[in-house]
Design a protein around this motif. Sequence first.
Motif, PDB file in Angstrom:
ATOM      1  N   GLY A  84       7.729  -5.563  -6.415  1.00  0.00           N
ATOM      2  CA  GLY A  84       8.920  -4.828  -6.837  1.00  0.00           C
ATOM      3  C   GLY A  84       9.049  -4.681  -8.334  1.00  0.00           C
ATOM      4  O   GLY A  84      10.018  -5.158  -8.936  1.00  0.00           O
ATOM      5  N   PRO A  85       8.111  -4.003  -8.992  1.00  0.00           N
ATOM      6  CA  PRO A  85       8.131  -3.917 -10.462  1.00  0.00           C
ATOM      7  C   PRO A  85       9.390  -3.242 -10.995  1.00  0.00           C
ATOM      8  O   PRO A  85       9.881  -2.262 -10.436  1.00  0.00           O
ATOM      9  N   LEU A  86       9.881  -3.799 -12.118  1.00  0.00           N
ATOM     10  CA  LEU A  86      11.052  -3.265 -12.810  1.00  0.00           C
ATOM     11  C   LEU A  86      10.671  -2.916 -14.242  1.00  0.00           C
ATOM     12  O   LEU A  86       9.827  -3.577 -14.850  1.00  0.00           O
ATOM     13  N   LEU A 107      -3.420  -4.378  -7.098  1.00  0.00           N
ATOM     14  CA  LEU A 107      -2.434  -3.301  -7.238  1.00  0.00           C
ATOM     15  C   LEU A 107      -1.412  -3.354  -6.103  1.00  0.00           C
ATOM     16  O   LEU A 107      -0.219  -3.112  -6.317  1.00  0.00           O
ATOM     17  N   CYS A 108      -1.877  -3.687  -4.912  1.00  0.00           N
ATOM     18  CA  CYS A 108      -0.948  -3.822  -3.785  1.00  0.00           C
ATOM     19  C   CYS A 108       0.038  -4.963  -4.039  1.00  0.00           C
ATOM     20  O   CYS A 108       1.240  -4.836  -3.761  1.00  0.00           O
ATOM     21  N   LEU A 109      -0.464  -6.081  -4.561  1.00  0.00           N
ATOM     22  CA  LEU A 109       0.419  -7.209  -4.865  1.00  0.00           C
ATOM     23  C   LEU A 109       1.422  -6.834  -5.959  1.00  0.00           C
ATOM     24  O   LEU A 109       2.595  -7.222  -5.911  1.00  0.00           O
ATOM     25  N   ILE A 133      -2.354 -14.608  -4.981  1.00  0.00           N
ATOM     26  CA  ILE A 133      -3.449 -14.350  -4.034  1.00  0.00           C
ATOM     27  C   ILE A 133      -3.639 -15.549  -3.110  1.00  0.00           C
ATOM     28  O   ILE A 133      -3.773 -15.405  -1.886  1.00  0.00           O
ATOM     29  N   GLN A 134      -3.647 -16.732  -3.690  1.00  0.00           N
ATOM     30  CA  GLN A 134      -3.822 -17.944  -2.891  1.00  0.00           C
ATOM     31  C   GLN A 134      -2.664 -18.135  -1.918  1.00  0.00           C
ATOM     32  O   GLN A 134      -2.850 -18.608  -0.794  1.00  0.00           O
ATOM     33  N   GLU A 135      -1.464 -17.731  -2.352  1.00  0.00           N
ATOM     34  CA  GLU A 135      -0.285 -17.853  -1.476  1.00  0.00           C
ATOM     35  C   GLU A 135      -0.398 -16.926  -0.279  1.00  0.00           C
ATOM     36  O   GLU A 135      -0.236 -17.349   0.877  1.00  0.00           O
ATOM     37  N   VAL A 136      -0.686 -15.620  -0.524  1.00  0.00           N
ATOM     38  CA  VAL A 136      -0.732 -14.671   0.593  1.00  0.00           C
ATOM     39  C   VAL A 136      -1.950 -14.894   1.478  1.00  0.00           C
ATOM     40  O   VAL A 136      -1.951 -14.495   2.644  1.00  0.00           O
ATOM     41  N   VAL A 148       0.868  -1.183   0.000  1.00  0.00           N
ATOM     42  CA  VAL A 148       0.000   0.000   0.000  1.00  0.00           C
ATOM     43  C   VAL A 148       0.903   1.230   0.000  1.00  0.00           C
ATOM     44  O   VAL A 148       1.115   1.874   1.033  1.00  0.00           O
ATOM     45  N   GLN A 149       1.431   1.554  -1.167  1.00  0.00           N
ATOM     46  CA  GLN A 149       2.342   2.678  -1.258  1.00  0.00           C
ATOM     47  C   GLN A 149       1.618   4.014  -1.262  1.00  0.00           C
ATOM     48  O   GLN A 149       2.230   5.052  -1.062  1.00  0.00           O
ATOM     49  N   GLN A 150       0.325   3.970  -1.494  1.00  0.00           N
ATOM     50  CA  GLN A 150      -0.473   5.198  -1.508  1.00  0.00           C
ATOM     51  C   GLN A 150      -1.876   4.863  -1.037  1.00  0.00           C
ATOM     52  O   GLN A 150      -2.403   3.801  -1.321  1.00  0.00           O
ATOM     53  N   LEU A 151      -2.468   5.785  -0.274  1.00  0.00           N
ATOM     54  CA  LEU A 151      -3.754   5.508   0.363  1.00  0.00           C
ATOM     55  C   LEU A 151      -4.836   5.119  -0.631  1.00  0.00           C
ATOM     56  O   LEU A 151      -5.719   4.325  -0.314  1.00  0.00           O
TER      57      LEU A 151
END
Length: 552
Positions: free
Chosen positions: A404-406, A397-399, A521-524, A296-299
């Motif tokens: 760590g997108p490059l 979007l949080c995932l 999603i299933q992992e987290v 959650v880099q932005q509210l």
Amino acid sequence: MSQKIEIINNWTLPRIFQELENGNMRIPRFQRAYVWERTKIVSLLNSIYKQYPIGSFFLWDTDMRMDGFCRDITELGFPTKPEASKFSFILDGQQRITSLYVALRGKILNDVDYSKICFNLDKKVFKVPKLKTEQNNIPVWRIYDDKEYGNLLQEYYSSGRIEFGKLIQDCHELLNTYPVSIIKSMNMELDEVVTIFERINQGGKRLSLFDLVHASVWSEDFDMRNKIAEFNNDPVIKIFGTLDSEIFTQSLALNVSGDCTNRHQLNLTNADCKNNWQKTTECIRLAIDFVKNLGVQQLSIIPYNSLLAVIQHYFFLSGEKYINAEVRNLISGWFWTVTFSQRYSSSTLTRMNEDVLWINDLANGIFSSRLFSVKLTVDELVRVRMNLRSVIKNGILCLMALNGPLDFDNGAIVTLDKTNASRSNSKENHHFFPYALRQQFVISQDEVNSVLNFAFITKRLNQQISAKHPSIYLQQYEMENAEIRTCLLTHFIDERAFAAAKRDDFKEFVNLRGTSILEKIQEVCHVEEQQNIIPVPEADEEPEELYLFEDE
């Protein structure tokens, strides 16, 4: 069952004024200050003269327990105590009521002289005269006031201006007999009234639970609205995003009573808020730091604002400034399953209270997982749109941010901030299959706006790609960047999805990418821990918005 609503149609303006002047009808502190201009009052008076409806007035019968909620207009000299132990709050209509009172009583309020409003006998309209020499303008307060009215009749009839005398007589009678519609709410507690109150539109601004809480805890040395503004003006908070007032009132209620339902928010006192403000806001900051580590880099992309209130409560109870690995993993699992089960999409405050009981246990060293059933399919993920509000979208979007997108051309780290996380059409938000080419790909506007066609990349790369086919720009970057496959994995694009993109196969691409994201999603969400999964009831149907009264 006792009656809770009474509709009264036989009140008149004199009756309303009598209630005001006896202290039996009062204005709650959460109402706006009086703001109407004289021209607007003129329009209201002309509507009455033409016998048009001017809307109902909504009152709430209460007693002296609510005396602290009152906001007195001292310039008008109304009593601060009612005749009896009960009185009525004006919940809707205070601007109209105040306007009629200051005009018909000829008062000065906020340095504005309302005695200048006149009835023009020639044109038969109310107006504010622009010239002092203009003829046949009678101050409306003189027509309404019984003594002045008698003087006017004597003046006009004795001078032979009988037609004008009759106009004054008709106007006086109309102002004194015009029927006013009153809707009274009875036998209701404050939190019940809130539900009605929130559905009344006041001047384009929907009044909220916060307005009530703010009014009840206000003092000269503690103004919660100003305190929240100070918090949000912090440069670090500005980068994250402006927090809604509900986060603060929910957090305070949880920290004071362990319950954040409306009743407990409304029961907050000035002392409760003053004594707990600093610690609560420190804990909210710690909660923000925690969710940043969950992507959650932005509210604007937090799945639910209320998650901050629940998480800050752990810091409040534990007194810690960090969370150890075991508790962090437990709260993270809870966070993700609350998100992807859409647990807080209905009965939010009740479900928050249930989760807070578990938070209490964690703070007391009683560790257990709290996971909720997540039932998502790739098809459902494909249908999530970037241009629509969605808890699932925000979770994805949080995932994406957490992964760590490059940049795929050179492997540069994509810095996520308010600029590119807050709007779906930002320059840093990239449609993998360009929006401008959707017709060439034979896909609809909805399909091209799928969250699975979205990627966080730098503004530089997005502008460089522009409206190129994936088959063109990916081939170029594959030659330039030996690590492109590693870079694409940070966007949940595996070898098969990469191949589909190079074929310009949109549907295959989003399905394969959706498969990768669903696996994450299933992992987290720890879906393998079936024995600890808590089913989430079907979301309650959202009630239809009900507008009972016209805007003021």
